[in-house]
Design a protein around this motif. Structure first.
Motif, PDB file in Angstrom:
ATOM      1  N   GLY A   1      40.994  27.242  44.137  1.00 49.44           N
ATOM      2  CA  GLY A   1      42.551  27.622  43.665  1.00 49.44           C
ATOM      3  C   GLY A   1      41.988  29.528  43.979  1.00 49.44           C
ATOM      4  O   GLY A   1      43.347  30.302  43.539  1.00 49.44           O
ATOM      5  N   SER A   2      41.282  29.718  43.636  1.00 51.52           N
ATOM      6  CA  SER A   2      41.348  31.317  43.331  1.00 51.52           C
ATOM      7  C   SER A   2      41.160  32.527  45.039  1.00 51.52           C
ATOM      8  O   SER A   2      41.423  31.820  45.536  1.00 51.52           O
ATOM      9  CB  SER A   2      39.864  32.388  42.788  1.00 51.52           C
ATOM     10  N   ILE A   3      42.360  33.487  44.821  1.00 49.80           N
ATOM     11  CA  ILE A   3      42.500  34.550  46.463  1.00 49.80           C
ATOM     12  C   ILE A   3      41.770  35.511  46.534  1.00 49.80           C
ATOM     13  O   ILE A   3      41.752  36.119  45.381  1.00 49.80           O
ATOM     14  CB  ILE A   3      43.780  34.170  46.152  1.00 49.80           C
ATOM     15  N   GLY A   4      40.409  35.634  46.761  1.00 47.76           N
ATOM     16  CA  GLY A   4      40.240  37.126  47.430  1.00 47.76           C
ATOM     17  C   GLY A   4      41.399  37.842  48.520  1.00 47.76           C
ATOM     18  O   GLY A   4      42.089  37.374  49.506  1.00 47.76           O
ATOM     19  N   TYR A   5      42.697  38.652  47.845  1.00 46.43           N
ATOM     20  CA  TYR A   5      43.554  38.970  48.459  1.00 46.43           C
ATOM     21  C   TYR A   5      43.330  39.935  49.840  1.00 46.43           C
ATOM     22  O   TYR A   5      42.141  39.475  50.107  1.00 46.43           O
ATOM     23  CB  TYR A   5      44.584  39.750  47.696  1.00 46.43           C
ATOM     24  N   VAL A   6      44.425  39.947  50.410  1.00 47.58           N
ATOM     25  CA  VAL A   6      45.100  40.069  51.993  1.00 47.58           C
ATOM     26  C   VAL A   6      44.575  41.988  52.125  1.00 47.58           C
ATOM     27  O   VAL A   6      44.878  42.341  50.933  1.00 47.58           O
ATOM     28  CB  VAL A   6      45.993  40.087  53.015  1.00 47.58           C
ATOM     29  N   HIS A   7      42.968  42.090  52.651  1.00 43.42           N
ATOM     30  CA  HIS A   7      42.927  43.679  52.647  1.00 43.42           C
ATOM     31  C   HIS A   7      41.993  43.714  54.288  1.00 43.42           C
ATOM     32  O   HIS A   7      42.131  43.407  55.001  1.00 43.42           O
ATOM     33  CB  HIS A   7      41.660  43.525  51.454  1.00 43.42           C
ATOM     34  N   ASP A   8      41.811  45.349  54.000  1.00 43.87           N
ATOM     35  CA  ASP A   8      41.103  45.763  54.942  1.00 43.87           C
ATOM     36  C   ASP A   8      40.566  46.679  55.342  1.00 43.87           C
ATOM     37  O   ASP A   8      40.682  47.249  53.557  1.00 43.87           O
ATOM     38  CB  ASP A   8      42.375  46.298  56.515  1.00 43.87           C
TER      39      ASP A   8
ATOM     40  N   LYS B   1      31.296  40.168  37.686  1.00 42.51           N
ATOM     41  CA  LYS B   1      33.327  39.068  38.314  1.00 42.51           C
ATOM     42  C   LYS B   1      34.226  40.928  39.185  1.00 42.51           C
ATOM     43  O   LYS B   1      34.067  42.072  38.757  1.00 42.51           O
ATOM     44  CB  LYS B   1      33.493  39.497  37.030  1.00 42.51           C
ATOM     45  N   VAL B   2      34.342  40.236  40.010  1.00 45.86           N
ATOM     46  CA  VAL B   2      35.058  40.869  40.572  1.00 45.86           C
ATOM     47  C   VAL B   2      37.316  40.585  41.098  1.00 45.86           C
ATOM     48  O   VAL B   2      37.714  41.434  41.894  1.00 45.86           O
ATOM     49  CB  VAL B   2      34.731  41.472  42.413  1.00 45.86           C
ATOM     50  N   GLY B   3      37.485  39.578  40.273  1.00 42.53           N
ATOM     51  CA  GLY B   3      38.604  39.132  40.602  1.00 42.53           C
ATOM     52  C   GLY B   3      38.726  37.849  39.611  1.00 42.53           C
ATOM     53  O   GLY B   3      37.339  37.080  39.481  1.00 42.53           O
ATOM     54  N   GLU B   4      40.262  36.795  39.358  1.00 41.54           N
ATOM     55  CA  GLU B   4      39.628  35.961  38.796  1.00 41.54           C
ATOM     56  C   GLU B   4      38.865  35.063  39.453  1.00 41.54           C
ATOM     57  O   GLU B   4      39.542  34.526  40.398  1.00 41.54           O
ATOM     58  CB  GLU B   4      41.438  35.841  38.414  1.00 41.54           C
ATOM     59  N   GLY B   5      38.726  34.629  39.171  1.00 43.98           N
ATOM     60  CA  GLY B   5      37.523  33.010  39.405  1.00 43.98           C
ATOM     61  C   GLY B   5      36.975  33.425  40.440  1.00 43.98           C
ATOM     62  O   GLY B   5      36.130  32.615  41.249  1.00 43.98           O
ATOM     63  N   ILE B   6      36.259  35.255  41.224  1.00 41.78           N
ATOM     64  CA  ILE B   6      35.220  36.152  41.685  1.00 41.78           C
ATOM     65  C   ILE B   6      34.782  36.474  41.303  1.00 41.78           C
ATOM     66  O   ILE B   6      34.831  36.836  40.496  1.00 41.78           O
ATOM     67  CB  ILE B   6      36.553  35.976  42.536  1.00 41.78           C
ATOM     68  N   SER B   7      33.779  35.804  41.591  1.00 38.92           N
ATOM     69  CA  SER B   7      32.392  37.307  41.757  1.00 38.92           C
ATOM     70  C   SER B   7      30.952  37.226  42.922  1.00 38.92           C
ATOM     71  O   SER B   7      31.239  36.199  43.799  1.00 38.92           O
ATOM     72  CB  SER B   7      31.280  36.143  39.829  1.00 38.92           C
TER      73      SER B   7
END
Length: 113
Positions: A43-50, A17-23
């Protein structure tokens, strides 16, 4: 997930598990390249990153709103995208699915967890 492992079998490897609703599952890597499956609930979000890695991604299942460098596209099963190093990017899952990400070089931070 061991470096140099030739074969990957999904049912023999746990999802992290790496985030809400993300693995994710790291399917294989060496020092130059890594492949990772990332499972998203709707509905899960992989937030903006770099990051400094080059990334190529394939939509194995589902529907996503992918944003790269401020531009968004809707991608579905069979589509893909490419992210040059240090570009801001993120994903919003519109229909549950899986992205297959390939990174060069290896994401050492993924191996620490």
């Amino acid at each position: 997930m061991i470096q140099g492992k030739t074969y990957f079998k999904e049912d023999e490897n746990d999802w992290q598990k790496v985030g809400e609703g993300i693995s994710r599952q790291v399917t294989g890597h060496n020092t130059q390249m890594m492949m990772v499956k990332v499972k998203f609930e709707k509905g899960s979000i992989g937030y903006v990153h770099d990051h400094f890695h080059t990334q190529a991604s394939y939509v194995a299942a589902g529907k996503f709103k992918i944003t790269i460098n401020g531009k968004s596209e809707i991608l579905e099963t069979g589509d893909g995208f490419f992210v040059n190093p240090n570009l801001k990017h993120g994903a919003e899952c519109l229909e549950a699915g899986i992205l297959v990400d390939v990174f060069s070089p290896v994401r050492e931070d993924f191996l620490e967890s």
